[in-house]
Write a protein that holds these residues in place. Structure first.
Motif, PDB file in Angstrom:
ATOM      1  N   GLN A  36       0.825  -1.206   0.000  1.00 55.20           N
ATOM      2  CA  GLN A  36       0.000   0.000   0.000  1.00 55.20           C
ATOM      3  C   GLN A  36       0.864   1.263   0.000  1.00 55.20           C
ATOM      4  OE1 GLN A  36      -3.324   0.384  -0.358  1.00 55.20           O
ATOM      5  NE2 GLN A  36      -3.278  -1.795  -0.783  1.00 55.20           N
ATOM      6  N   ILE A  37       1.948   1.246   0.751  1.00 52.87           N
ATOM      7  CA  ILE A  37       2.859   2.403   0.780  1.00 52.87           C
ATOM      8  C   ILE A  37       3.457   2.630  -0.606  1.00 52.87           C
ATOM      9  CG2 ILE A  37       5.087   3.229   1.670  1.00 52.87           C
ATOM     10  CD1 ILE A  37       4.273   1.931   4.376  1.00 52.87           C
ATOM     11  N   ILE A  38       3.851   1.538  -1.282  1.00 50.59           N
ATOM     12  CA  ILE A  38       4.420   1.647  -2.630  1.00 50.59           C
ATOM     13  C   ILE A  38       3.374   2.209  -3.596  1.00 50.59           C
ATOM     14  CG2 ILE A  38       5.262   0.297  -4.610  1.00 50.59           C
ATOM     15  CD1 ILE A  38       6.662  -1.529  -2.522  1.00 50.59           C
ATOM     16  N   ILE A  40       0.672   4.075  -2.914  1.00 55.20           N
ATOM     17  CA  ILE A  40       0.376   5.474  -2.577  1.00 55.20           C
ATOM     18  C   ILE A  40       1.517   6.388  -3.021  1.00 55.20           C
ATOM     19  CG2 ILE A  40       0.079   7.083  -0.643  1.00 55.20           C
ATOM     20  CD1 ILE A  40      -1.532   4.782   0.726  1.00 55.20           C
ATOM     21  N   THR A  41       2.754   5.961  -2.801  1.00 53.58           N
ATOM     22  CA  THR A  41       3.909   6.761  -3.220  1.00 53.58           C
ATOM     23  C   THR A  41       3.940   6.917  -4.734  1.00 53.58           C
ATOM     24  OG1 THR A  41       5.150   5.964  -1.311  1.00 53.58           O
ATOM     25  CG2 THR A  41       6.419   6.963  -3.087  1.00 53.58           C
ATOM     26  N   THR A  42       3.702   5.812  -5.446  1.00 54.23           N
ATOM     27  CA  THR A  42       3.683   5.862  -6.915  1.00 54.23           C
ATOM     28  C   THR A  42       2.582   6.793  -7.408  1.00 54.23           C
ATOM     29  OG1 THR A  42       4.507   3.595  -6.994  1.00 54.23           O
ATOM     30  CG2 THR A  42       3.542   4.465  -9.012  1.00 54.23           C
ATOM     31  N   SER A  44       1.198   9.315  -5.818  1.00 55.25           N
ATOM     32  CA  SER A  44       1.481  10.714  -5.495  1.00 55.25           C
ATOM     33  C   SER A  44       2.590  11.288  -6.374  1.00 55.25           C
ATOM     34  CB  SER A  44       1.827  10.876  -4.021  1.00 55.25           C
ATOM     35  OG  SER A  44       3.025  10.202  -3.724  1.00 55.25           O
ATOM     36  N   LEU A  45       3.519  10.445  -6.834  1.00 57.92           N
ATOM     37  CA  LEU A  45       4.611  10.934  -7.671  1.00 57.92           C
ATOM     38  C   LEU A  45       4.244  11.017  -9.152  1.00 57.92           C
ATOM     39  CD1 LEU A  45       7.679   9.117  -6.082  1.00 57.92           C
ATOM     40  CD2 LEU A  45       7.057  11.511  -5.866  1.00 57.92           C
ATOM     41  N   THR A  46       3.235  10.267  -9.582  1.00 56.11           N
ATOM     42  CA  THR A  46       2.873  10.284 -11.005  1.00 56.11           C
ATOM     43  C   THR A  46       1.479  10.848 -11.225  1.00 56.11           C
ATOM     44  OG1 THR A  46       2.121   7.986 -10.859  1.00 56.11           O
ATOM     45  CG2 THR A  46       4.378   8.352 -11.610  1.00 56.11           C
ATOM     46  N   LYS A  49       0.558  14.259  -9.368  1.00 59.13           N
ATOM     47  CA  LYS A  49       1.421  15.409  -9.633  1.00 59.13           C
ATOM     48  C   LYS A  49       0.832  16.209 -10.793  1.00 59.13           C
ATOM     49  CE  LYS A  49       6.214  16.679 -10.090  1.00 59.13           C
ATOM     50  NZ  LYS A  49       7.579  16.221 -10.176  1.00 59.13           N
TER      51      LYS A  49
END
Length: 198
Positions: A36-38, A40-42, A44-46, A49
């Motif tokens: 889930q962290i991976i 969410i991070t992906t 938020s970065l793609t 943005k």
């Protein structure tokens, strides 16, 4: 006595099984949380943005008329072209307000076109056909005559679009994009020589 030993062993093995099940459950929960962290991070970065859309003048200019007189000096021209609004870097649509594009010769306005409000879909570009009429009637005290005599007429097109990028129907972020293009016309051939947009 043998029964007691078997009971103790079975209790021990059932405790061991429960412990192993708890360890397995903890491993599964940890893997799920890391996944889930991976994700969410992906996201938020793609996806989340927001980048500024691009607002440009198209290079396919088709002249309807082009008259220039270096001695006067003056010019009048009509042509069709495209206005391109590129939203290919965003995962959300871009809704923009009405605007205009001003064509200038050394800071003096020689023509204006209106851009109606609209919407560009996510990861896409829209092209709007426009008709442009330019006249040098407002130009005074410049080196227009020598520029027309040299065979190359250089103009600028400037404009600004204000709007919002909507991501996943949840988040809306204001984004403004500017047009700043330099257009060089070949006076003798009555064609576009070059077009450069920043």
């Amino acid at each position: 006595m043998a029964w007691k030993t078997n009971d103790a062993e079975s209790l021990q093995s059932s405790d061991e099984l429960k412990r192993q099940k708890k360890i397995k459950m903890a491993i599964y929960i940890t893997i799920f949380v890391v996944f889930q962290i991976i994700v969410i991070t992906t996201m938020s970065l793609t996806v989340m943005k927001v980048k500024t859309p691009k607002f440009r003048l198209g290079s396919n200019i088709n002249f309807q008329s082009f008259e220039s007189v270096p001695a006067a000096p003056s010019f009048d021209m009509k042509f069709t072209t495209q206005i391109r609004i590129k939203n290919s870097a965003n995962w959300g649509s871009y809704k923009f307000n009405p605007a205009n594009v001003t064509f200038q010769y050394q800071g003096t306005t020689v023509g204006v076109i209106d851009i109606a409000k609209g919407k560009v879909g996510w990861l896409s570009t829209i092209k709007r056909n426009v008709e442009v009429s330019l006249s040098s009637s407002a130009i005074t005290g410049s080196n227009l005559g020598s520029e027309l005599g040299s065979g190359v007429l250089t103009l600028n097109s400037i404009g600004r679009l204000n709007g919002k990028v909507a991501i996943m129907f949840i988040m809306k972020k204001k984004k403004a994009t500017n047009m700043n293009c330099t257009i060089a016309f070949d006076v003798a051939a009555k064609t576009l020589k070059s077009l450069e947009c920043k």
